[in-house]
Design an enzyme around this catalytic site. Sequence first.
Site, PDB file in Angstrom:
ATOM      1  CE  LYS A   1     -45.781  32.371 -20.206  1.00 54.03           C
ATOM      2  NZ  LYS A   1     -47.130  32.605 -19.635  1.00 54.03           N
TER       3      LYS A   1
ATOM      4  CG  ASP B   1     -43.213  29.836 -17.242  1.00 54.86           C
ATOM      5  OD1 ASP B   1     -42.542  28.875 -17.652  1.00 54.86           O
ATOM      6  OD2 ASP B   1     -44.003  29.743 -16.295  1.00 54.86           O
TER       7      ASP B   1
END
Length: 273
Positions: free
Chosen positions: A206, A225
């Site tokens: 991420k 996320d």
Amino acid sequence: MKFDYDSTCFVPADVLECGQIFRFEKFRQGYRVFSADKDCYIYTDGAKTIVECGDADYFYNFFDLGRDYSKIIERAESFGVPALTSACKKAAGLRLLNQNSEEMIYSFIISQNNNIPRIKLIISRICEGLGQKMSSPLGDFYAFPSSSALAAKEPEYYRSLGAGYRDVFISDTARRIAAEGIERLYGLPGDELRRQLLTYKGVGPKVADCICLFGFGRRDAFPVDTWIEKLYREDFGGTLTDRNKINAYFTSLFGQFSGYMQQYLFYAKRSNL
DNA sequence: CTCCAGGCTTTAG
DNA sequence: CTAAAGCATGGA
């Protein structure tokens, strides 16, 4: 000096509050924005958004003003996803920033398992502690520190600033970049940049996607996320739980426009627009 | 008190 | 290879 730009697709609040930047503050009629060792003042006056700064070329590129976002929004609506069309209407003034690569690396290392107000606080403390003091017509401020300045501190220093367990990630990465530089990362093809970023301490999938998107102009990246997971379930009817697979779902859907779509969606969802 | 936030590293299976 | 524990901090 100052310049202006049509405010239809350049609304300071949308650009700054959408989670892509952590160094800005409300100022006079708008916002003061900081990037690397530069600063500017932006505000909207009627049909124009005005940028006051000492380096117009830098901030023209920083705010991505060479790109026509009405076409980005047209493309977004072409996907026929209600949540995305709705997000674009509510966040029509959003733009993707072209930010400093190193600043993005440290900022998003700090962002992991953290919330935005606290991320901003930790970064501001790091700038005040280690950044060069700059003078500006808008007032003195602190630049984002160099990697060598960051590398000179022990992990305990970052712990004392509230970074928590991310302390060693910051100092390890700073020491590596201070020694190697990041020049070798520029111009890397395709997913090679992402693969290289994953070799830094504290950088996972991420965070690497955020660095690619905000710090290297890789607009085909789609960071996943907790908010994207939530939106994927609630607005796309998704059932996958593996973040890598959710990322693959969105990047195959949005292609080269993934990063733009991610920001419209993320901002609208998180800000409850 | 627990749960969560722009998750990652390490360890176990 | 995948799954899960552990991780600092502060606000809700």
